[in-house]
Design a protein around this motif. Structure first.
Motif, PDB file in Angstrom:
ATOM      1  N   ILE B 158     -44.194 -10.271  39.015  1.00  0.00           N
ATOM      2  CA  ILE B 158     -43.034  -9.217  38.191  1.00  0.00           C
ATOM      3  C   ILE B 158     -43.433  -7.776  39.062  1.00  0.00           C
ATOM      4  CG2 ILE B 158     -42.237  -7.870  36.159  1.00  0.00           C
ATOM      5  CD1 ILE B 158     -42.424 -10.858  34.754  1.00  0.00           C
ATOM      6  N   GLN B 159     -42.895  -6.841  39.683  1.00  0.00           N
ATOM      7  CA  GLN B 159     -42.939  -5.646  40.044  1.00  0.00           C
ATOM      8  C   GLN B 159     -41.793  -4.922  40.385  1.00  0.00           C
ATOM      9  OE1 GLN B 159     -44.238  -6.311  44.433  1.00  0.00           O
ATOM     10  NE2 GLN B 159     -43.060  -8.143  44.457  1.00  0.00           N
ATOM     11  N   GLU B 160     -42.015  -3.730  40.113  1.00  0.00           N
ATOM     12  CA  GLU B 160     -40.913  -2.649  40.272  1.00  0.00           C
ATOM     13  C   GLU B 160     -40.086  -2.900  41.842  1.00  0.00           C
ATOM     14  OE1 GLU B 160     -41.409   1.184  38.360  1.00  0.00           O
ATOM     15  OE2 GLU B 160     -41.122   1.966  40.646  1.00  0.00           O
ATOM     16  N   ASN B 161     -38.985  -2.783  41.636  1.00  0.00           N
ATOM     17  CA  ASN B 161     -38.130  -2.806  42.750  1.00  0.00           C
ATOM     18  C   ASN B 161     -38.532  -1.646  43.921  1.00  0.00           C
ATOM     19  OD1 ASN B 161     -36.090  -4.810  42.193  1.00  0.00           O
ATOM     20  ND2 ASN B 161     -34.553  -3.196  41.178  1.00  0.00           N
ATOM     21  N   ILE B 166     -33.102  -1.275  46.275  1.00  0.00           N
ATOM     22  CA  ILE B 166     -32.005  -0.463  45.395  1.00  0.00           C
ATOM     23  C   ILE B 166     -30.933  -0.549  46.331  1.00  0.00           C
ATOM     24  CG2 ILE B 166     -31.628   1.956  44.600  1.00  0.00           C
ATOM     25  CD1 ILE B 166     -34.052   0.514  43.330  1.00  0.00           C
ATOM     26  N   ALA B 167     -29.946  -1.520  46.060  1.00  0.00           N
ATOM     27  CA  ALA B 167     -28.492  -1.455  46.661  1.00  0.00           C
ATOM     28  C   ALA B 167     -27.767  -0.326  46.677  1.00  0.00           C
ATOM     29  CB  ALA B 167     -28.067  -2.564  46.428  1.00  0.00           C
ATOM     30  N   ARG B 168     -26.698  -0.233  47.484  1.00  0.00           N
ATOM     31  CA  ARG B 168     -26.031   1.132  47.690  1.00  0.00           C
ATOM     32  C   ARG B 168     -25.305   1.328  46.271  1.00  0.00           C
ATOM     33  NH1 ARG B 168     -24.515   4.281  50.994  1.00  0.00           N
ATOM     34  NH2 ARG B 168     -22.456   5.564  51.056  1.00  0.00           N
ATOM     35  N   HIS B 169     -24.830   0.397  45.621  1.00  0.00           N
ATOM     36  CA  HIS B 169     -24.351   0.692  44.104  1.00  0.00           C
ATOM     37  C   HIS B 169     -25.303   1.317  43.275  1.00  0.00           C
ATOM     38  CE1 HIS B 169     -26.264  -3.214  42.674  1.00  0.00           C
ATOM     39  NE2 HIS B 169     -25.700  -3.760  43.781  1.00  0.00           N
ATOM     40  N   SER B 170     -26.652   0.995  43.233  1.00  0.00           N
ATOM     41  CA  SER B 170     -27.603   1.565  42.591  1.00  0.00           C
ATOM     42  C   SER B 170     -27.823   3.011  42.939  1.00  0.00           C
ATOM     43  CB  SER B 170     -28.802   0.464  42.443  1.00  0.00           C
ATOM     44  OG  SER B 170     -28.497  -0.471  41.835  1.00  0.00           O
ATOM     45  N   MET B 171     -28.041   3.091  44.180  1.00  0.00           N
ATOM     46  CA  MET B 171     -28.306   4.284  44.774  1.00  0.00           C
ATOM     47  C   MET B 171     -27.267   5.430  44.431  1.00  0.00           C
ATOM     48  SD  MET B 171     -29.888   4.054  48.873  1.00  0.00           S
ATOM     49  CE  MET B 171     -28.718   2.888  49.507  1.00  0.00           C
ATOM     50  N   VAL B 172     -26.082   5.238  44.510  1.00  0.00           N
ATOM     51  CA  VAL B 172     -24.906   5.933  44.176  1.00  0.00           C
ATOM     52  C   VAL B 172     -24.900   6.323  42.591  1.00  0.00           C
ATOM     53  CG1 VAL B 172     -22.306   6.015  43.908  1.00  0.00           C
ATOM     54  CG2 VAL B 172     -23.376   5.125  46.143  1.00  0.00           C
ATOM     55  N   LEU B 173     -25.239   5.367  41.964  1.00  0.00           N
ATOM     56  CA  LEU B 173     -24.979   5.539  40.306  1.00  0.00           C
ATOM     57  C   LEU B 173     -26.343   6.310  40.018  1.00  0.00           C
ATOM     58  CD1 LEU B 173     -23.093   2.566  39.561  1.00  0.00           C
ATOM     59  CD2 LEU B 173     -22.613   4.895  38.442  1.00  0.00           C
ATOM     60  N   SER B 183     -32.385  10.075  32.466  1.00  0.00           N
ATOM     61  CA  SER B 183     -33.644   9.358  32.991  1.00  0.00           C
ATOM     62  C   SER B 183     -33.218   8.042  33.662  1.00  0.00           C
ATOM     63  CB  SER B 183     -34.742   9.005  31.883  1.00  0.00           C
ATOM     64  OG  SER B 183     -35.720   8.165  32.328  1.00  0.00           O
ATOM     65  N   VAL B 184     -33.412   7.705  34.944  1.00  0.00           N
ATOM     66  CA  VAL B 184     -33.106   6.679  35.518  1.00  0.00           C
ATOM     67  C   VAL B 184     -34.148   6.048  36.173  1.00  0.00           C
ATOM     68  CG1 VAL B 184     -32.220   7.865  37.627  1.00  0.00           C
ATOM     69  CG2 VAL B 184     -31.473   5.554  37.269  1.00  0.00           C
ATOM     70  N   LYS B 185     -34.578   4.827  36.000  1.00  0.00           N
ATOM     71  CA  LYS B 185     -35.664   4.054  37.000  1.00  0.00           C
ATOM     72  C   LYS B 185     -35.398   2.778  37.567  1.00  0.00           C
ATOM     73  CE  LYS B 185     -38.482   5.888  33.000  1.00  0.00           C
ATOM     74  NZ  LYS B 185     -39.006   5.479  31.529  1.00  0.00           N
ATOM     75  N   PRO B 186     -36.245   2.336  38.443  1.00  0.00           N
ATOM     76  CA  PRO B 186     -35.876   1.168  39.077  1.00  0.00           C
ATOM     77  C   PRO B 186     -36.356   0.065  38.149  1.00  0.00           C
ATOM     78  CG  PRO B 186     -37.535   2.395  40.336  1.00  0.00           C
ATOM     79  CD  PRO B 186     -37.088   3.071  38.925  1.00  0.00           C
ATOM     80  N   LEU B 319     -29.408  -6.225  40.911  1.00  0.00           N
ATOM     81  CA  LEU B 319     -29.740  -5.330  39.849  1.00  0.00           C
ATOM     82  C   LEU B 319     -30.806  -4.455  40.489  1.00  0.00           C
ATOM     83  CD1 LEU B 319     -29.468  -7.921  37.056  1.00  0.00           C
ATOM     84  CD2 LEU B 319     -28.401  -5.391  36.860  1.00  0.00           C
ATOM     85  N   GLY B 320     -30.736  -3.038  40.513  1.00  0.00           N
ATOM     86  CA  GLY B 320     -31.312  -2.157  40.976  1.00  0.00           C
ATOM     87  C   GLY B 320     -32.090  -1.080  40.013  1.00  0.00           C
ATOM     88  N   VAL B 321     -31.276  -0.551  39.365  1.00  0.00           N
ATOM     89  CA  VAL B 321     -32.033   0.886  38.268  1.00  0.00           C
ATOM     90  C   VAL B 321     -31.088   0.714  36.980  1.00  0.00           C
ATOM     91  CG1 VAL B 321     -31.913   2.019  40.463  1.00  0.00           C
ATOM     92  CG2 VAL B 321     -30.094   2.437  39.160  1.00  0.00           C
ATOM     93  N   TYR B 322     -31.793   1.243  35.987  1.00  0.00           N
ATOM     94  CA  TYR B 322     -31.258   1.428  34.792  1.00  0.00           C
ATOM     95  C   TYR B 322     -31.459   2.781  34.222  1.00  0.00           C
ATOM     96  CZ  TYR B 322     -35.825   0.902  32.959  1.00  0.00           C
ATOM     97  OH  TYR B 322     -37.295   1.256  32.603  1.00  0.00           O
ATOM     98  N   VAL B 323     -30.446   3.247  33.132  1.00  0.00           N
ATOM     99  CA  VAL B 323     -30.796   4.498  32.773  1.00  0.00           C
ATOM    100  C   VAL B 323     -31.372   4.275  31.122  1.00  0.00           C
ATOM    101  CG1 VAL B 323     -29.464   6.261  31.457  1.00  0.00           C
ATOM    102  CG2 VAL B 323     -28.661   5.569  33.616  1.00  0.00           C
ATOM    103  N   ASP B 324     -32.400   4.659  30.887  1.00  0.00           N
ATOM    104  CA  ASP B 324     -33.036   4.442  29.613  1.00  0.00           C
ATOM    105  C   ASP B 324     -33.017   5.548  28.658  1.00  0.00           C
ATOM    106  OD1 ASP B 324     -34.891   6.054  30.928  1.00  0.00           O
ATOM    107  OD2 ASP B 324     -36.739   5.071  30.330  1.00  0.00           O
ATOM    108  N   GLU B 325     -32.367   6.464  28.989  1.00  0.00           N
ATOM    109  CA  GLU B 325     -32.145   7.832  28.185  1.00  0.00           C
ATOM    110  C   GLU B 325     -31.847   7.584  26.892  1.00  0.00           C
ATOM    111  OE1 GLU B 325     -32.589  10.822  29.663  1.00  0.00           O
ATOM    112  OE2 GLU B 325     -31.847  12.031  27.907  1.00  0.00           O
ATOM    113  N   PHE B 326     -30.960   6.650  26.685  1.00  0.00           N
ATOM    114  CA  PHE B 326     -30.489   6.193  25.242  1.00  0.00           C
ATOM    115  C   PHE B 326     -30.948   5.077  24.578  1.00  0.00           C
ATOM    116  CE2 PHE B 326     -27.062   7.989  28.287  1.00  0.00           C
ATOM    117  CZ  PHE B 326     -27.071   9.510  27.773  1.00  0.00           C
ATOM    118  N   MET B 327     -32.047   4.765  25.072  1.00  0.00           N
ATOM    119  CA  MET B 327     -32.542   3.314  24.767  1.00  0.00           C
ATOM    120  C   MET B 327     -32.961   3.417  23.394  1.00  0.00           C
ATOM    121  SD  MET B 327     -35.639   0.774  26.007  1.00  0.00           S
ATOM    122  CE  MET B 327     -35.250   0.662  27.635  1.00  0.00           C
TER     123      MET B 327
END
Lengths: 218, 519
Positions: B158-161, B166-173, B183-186, B319-327
Motif C-alpha cells: 500500500i502506497q500513495e499514488n 494520477i489519470a487525466r480525470h483526477s488531474m482535471v478535478l 484539500s485534495v490528496k492522492p 482512482l487517483g485523488v480524493y477530497v477530504d475537506e468535508f470528511m
C-alpha cells in the motif's frame, strides 16, 4: 466476446436490476395503486380492441425469447432511444441490439422474466390513456414516444422503474458491442493487446520484518 | 528463502508463483463431502483470507469455503458486463428491496478485494472515537491498531499514488478542488506497478492489484490452508451452545447441485460479507436479535460531467485523488473520490434525456469525468432471510438525505470549478447543472423517495455489530458471536458504525485482530 452466455446473463440482470428487487406482490400493488396501474386498468378495457399495425408484422425466426409484442416494443424503443443516424456513432443496422435483448431476456430467472413481461405490457398499453395518446407505445410517433419516456421518468415509482429497465436493456445491448466503441474512443480490454506482463502471486511475507501484533508475538 | 523454477519457499512453507490450489465443483466426484478442520472460514475475501493466513501460520488446520467460483487472474476479461456475471454477487444485480440501490460485492475466490478500486484508508480517528463513545470499544484506537495497519500495508504494497498514477480525470478535478481551496490528496492503493488499464472493477488481469487472490490466500495455502470454491454454506452447526461445524452445498457455475458438504470444526469464522454473514447466521438460528440489524452501506452517487476537452475516463489508474475537506462529521461528513469508468457504466449511471440528448451525451463519452460521493450513513438498514431469499432493507434515511445532497452539491461545484460544461444529476429524470448559480435550484428538486435517485453501494457493512452492550450488538469486542461459543465474525459486518472511507484496510486489520483472539 460480446454475446457470450456469461455477458448476456450479466447484462440482463443489470438491466432488470431495478425490477429484480421488487417482489411480485409489491410490483402488482404498486402498479395497481399507482397512476400507471390506473391507466392500464382503464386501458385494459379497450386495449384488446386497440390493435396496432405491428400486430401483423413478422418477428424474425431467430428471436426465441421475446414475445411478438415485446419484440416490437423493443424494436420501436431502440429507434426512439438511439437515433444515431447522421451521427458518427455506429449505425443500428450494424449492431444486433434486438438479438442481444432477446438473448438477455432468455437468461432472466423465471420470476423476474414474468415481472419484466408484465411491466413491458403495462408500458406499451398504458400509452392508450397515459398522456391520452389513444395509441399503444409502439404506434407513437418519435416526438410522442420521447415525451412518453420522459413523462414516465418523472412519474410514479413503477413508471420510473420501467423507464429505467427498458432504457437499460436497449443501451446495454448497443454499447456492449465492440463495434460501438471506436467512434467514442473506448479502448475495451487492453492488457493482452498491450503485452502487459503478469506479476503472479506476491512473495510470502517475511514475518521477521513485520510488526507483530501482541498476541502473535513469539 | 529459496526459489525454484516455479515455486518459492520460505522456511517450511512453499507456494506457486502463480495461481492457487482450489477444490472446485468440477473436482468433486461424490454426492457428499465430509471434512474436518480446526477452523472453518466462510468466505475468502478481506476477512476470510487474512484470518486464514494468520491462523494457518500458527499451525491450525484451516479450511476456507467460498460460495463463488475460482477465477484465475488470467481468465479476467476486462469486460465489465461479463465480469459482473462471473465475479459479483447476484451477477451484479444485488439490490435493496426498493430496487434503487445496487449493492455491489465480489463473489469469487478473493471476494470484493478482487473487484475493488484498491483504495486504502486506515480507519479515521473520529470513527474510533465514535466506537469508543457509543459502543464501549476501548481497545480500538489509532495507536493500538497501528501494528495491524502496518502489517497489512506492508504485505499489500500500500502506497500513495505517484504522479503517473494520477489519470487525466483526477488531474482535471484536482485543479477544480484547488480553485475552491479544498484539500485534495492522492489515494493510497494496494497495488504493485499499476499497469494503468482502468479495469480495476473487472479484476486485475496482470495481478498488480494486491487482492487476496494473489496475496493472503496463496500465503495461507502455503501454510496448509485448504480452499474450496463453489461451496455455499447454509448453516452453522452447534450443540449445547458450542459450534460444531457447518453444512452446505457444492453448486457449479451453471447452478447445478453437485454435492452436499458437512464440515466438523470447533471454530467457525464468518467472513462472507455484511449481507451473507447475517443471512447464514439467521438460517442457523444463531446469535441474538441484533444479527442482521444496523446495516449501513455508504450509499454513493456517481456524479458525471461533460468537459470541453477529452478526458477518456477509462484510461489510467481508475482512482487517483480524493477530497477530504468535508470528511469529519463536523465539516459535512462526506468524501469525494474522483473515479474513472467504462462505456457500459457510463450509459447506465446518468439520465441525460431520451433520444437525441442521450445520443449527444454518449457521443461525448470521452469528454466525461466523474466523482463518487461517500457519506457517513446511519445504520438504518437490516438484512433479513425471508425463508427462500435474502432481503436488503435499506432506504436512504431522512437523517442522511441532507448529507447526500450536500455531497452532491459539492461534487457539482467541483466539476464546474474544474471547467465542466454540464453536470448530470444522479436522478431517474433528466436533471443537469451548467452554472454555479443553478446548483441549489436543481439539486433541491431531488426528493428522498424510491426510484428517484440513482445510488450504488460499494461498501455494505455493520450487520453484526461488535460492542459491549448486547442490546445493540451481535458480537462482543473480540468478534465473538453472542450466544454460542466458537463462532467469530471477521468481516465488515462487525463495523459498529459506517466508516465514511473505503473499508478494506479496516476489515483486514479487524480480521487480523479477531484471528489473534481465536482460542
Amino acid at each position: 466476446m460480446t454475446s457470450s452466455p456469461e455477458s448476456d446473463r450479466a447484462a440482463a440482470h443489470q438491466a432488470a436490476a431495478p425490477m429484480a428487487a421488487l417482489s411480485r406482490r409489491r410490483f402488482l400493488k404498486t402498479a395497481l395503486l399507482g397512476s400507471a396501474g390506473l391507466a392500464v386498468l382503464a386501458g385494459g378495457t379497450f386495449a384488446v380492441l386497440r390493435r396496432s399495425p405491428v400486430d401483423s408484422m413478422a418477428v424474425p425466426d431467430s428471436i426465441r425469447h421475446l414475445s411478438h409484442s415485446e419484440y416490437h416494443l423493443f424494436r420501436r424503443a431502440t429507434e426512439v432511444l438511439l437515433p444515431v443516424a447522421g451521427t458518427p456513432l455506429t449505425p443500428l443496422s450494424e449492431v444486433p441490439v434486438l438479438a442481444h435483448i432477446d438473448a438477455m431476456m432468455g437468461l432472466l430467472p423465471a420470476h423476474l422474466r414474468k415481472d419484466v413481461s408484465a411491466g413491458l405490457a403495462l408500458f406499451d398499453n398504458a400509452a392508450v390513456v397515459s398522456g391520452w395518446h389513444g395509441r399503444r407505445f409502439v404506434d407513437l410517433d418519435d416526438n410522442a414516444a420521447v415525451a412518453y419516456f420522459d413523462r414516465w421518468s418523472r412519474g410514479h415509482v413503477i413508471q420510473r422503474t420501467l423507464n429505467a429497465v427498458i432504457k437499460q436493456f436497449v443501451y446495454v445491448s448497443y454499447w456492449r458491442d465492440p463495434k460501438t466503441w471506436p467512434p467514442v474512443d473506448f479502448d475495451g480490454p487492453v492488457s493482452d493487446r498491450w503485452g502487459i506482463a503478469y506479476l503472479g502471486n506476491a512473495p510470502l511475507p517475511d514475518e521477521s520484518a513485520l510488526p507483530q501484533t501482541v498476541e502473535n508475538r513469539t | 528463502m529459496s526459489t525454484t523454477s516455479n515455486r518459492i519457499e520460505i522456511d517450511s512453507a512453499e507456494m506457486p508463483r502463480e495461481g492457487l490450489k482450489v477444490v472446485q465443483a468440477s473436482d468433486v466426484t461424490g454426492d457428499r463431502l465430509e471434512l474436518s478442520a480446526d477452523v472453518v472460514i466462510i468466505g475468502s475475501g478481506a476477512g476470510g483470507a487474512v484470518s486464514a493466513y494468520e491462523l494457518a501460520r500458527r499451525g491450525l488446520d484451516v479450511l476456507v469455503l467460498e460460495a463463488g467460483p475460482y477465477v484465475p487472474s488470467r481468465d479476467f476479461t476486462e469486460d465489465f458486463t461479463e465480469s459482473l456475471e462471473t465475479l459479483y454477487e447476484d451477477h451484479g444485480a444485488q439490490a435493496n428491496t426498493d430496487g434503487d440501490l445496487l449493492v455491489l460485492q465480489g463473489r469469487c475466490v478473493g471476494g470484493s478485494t478482487v473487484v475493488n478500486g484498491c483504495v486504502s484508508f486506515r480507519t479515521p480517528d473520529f470513527i474510533f472515537e465514535e466506537w469508543h463513545r457509543d459502543y464501549g470499544l476501548t481497545d480500538f484506537t489509532s495507536e493500538s491498531m497501528a501494528p495491524y495497519f502496518e502489517r497489512v500495508e506492508r504485505n499489500l504494497s500500500i502506497q500513495e499514488n505517484r504522479p503517473h498514477e494520477i489519470a487525466r480525470h483526477s488531474m482535471v478535478l484536482s485543479e477544480g478542488a484547488r480553485k475552491l481551496g479544498w484539500s485534495v490528496k492522492p489515494f493510497k492503493r494496494n497495488i504493485r506497478e499499476c499497469a494503468l488499464t482502468g479495469h480495476c472493477l473487472s479484476g486485475c488481469k496482470t495481478e498488480r492489484k494486491q487482492s487476496m487472490l494473489v496475496t493472503y490466500l496463496p500465503w495461507a495455502a502455503a501454510h496448509g490452508a485448504r480452499i474450496h470454491s463453489d461451496t455455499r454454506v447454509d448453516r452453522v452447526l452447534s450443540e449445547n451452545g458450542r459450534a460444531t461445524g457447518v453444512e452446505g452445498r457444492v453448486v457449479d457455475r451453471e447452478g447445478r447441485h453437485i454435492a452436499d458438504i458437512r464440515v466438523k470444526a470447533p471454530r467457525v469464522i464468518m467472513a462472507a460479507g455484511a449481507v451473507q454473514t447475517p443471512v447464514i447466521l439467521q438460517r442457523s438460528g444463531l446469535g441474538n436479535d441484533q444479527v442482521g440489524r444496523n446495516f449501513a452501506c455508504h450509499p454513493s452517487f456517481y456524479v458525471g460531467a461533460r468537459y470541453p476537452q477529452p478526458i477518456h475516463p477509462w484510461r489510467g489508474a481508475m482512482l487517483g485523488v480524493y477530497v477530504d475537506e468535508f470528511m469529519h462529521p463536523d465539516n459535512g461528513g462526506f468524501v469525494l473520490e474522483v473515479g474513472g469508468l467504462g462505456i457500459a457504466e457510463l450509459c447506465m449511471i446518468n439520465e441525460p434525456g431520451t433520444g437525441k440528448p442521450f445520443v449527444d451525451y454518449m457521443q461525448k463519452a470521452a469528454h466525461m469525468a466523474g466523482i463518487v460521493t461517500l457519506i457517513h450513513d446511519h445504520n438504518v438498514g437490516e438484512i433479513r432471510w425471508q425463508g427462500d431469499h435474502k432481503a436488503i432493507h435499506y432506504q436512504l434515511s431522512d437523517k442522511d438525505f441532507p448529507s447526500m445532497m450536500a455531497s452532491l452539491k459539492a461534487a457539482v461545484r467541483m466539476h464546474l470549478a474544474a471547467g465542466a460544461e454540464e453536470v448530470f444529476l444522479p436522478s431517474s429524470e433528466a436533471l443537469s447543472v451548467t452554472r454555479e448559480a443553478d446548483i441549489d435550484g436543481q439539486v433541491d428538486k431531488l426528493v428522498n423517495k424510491p426510484q428517484h435517485l440513482r445510488m450504488v453501494s460499494y461498501h455494505p457493512q455493520g450487520s453484526c455489530r461488535m460492542g459491549t452492550d448486547p442490546a445493540n450488538s451481535a458480537c462482543d469486542p473480540q468478534g465473538r458471536l453472542r450466544g454460542v461459543d466458537g463462532v467469530y465474525v471477521a468481516d465488515a459486518s462487525l463495523l459498529p458504525s459506517s466508516l465514511i472511507v473505503n473499508p478494506q484496510v479496516t476489515v483486514y486489520a479487524l480480521a487480523n485482530y479477531v484471528a489473534d483472539r481465536v482460542s
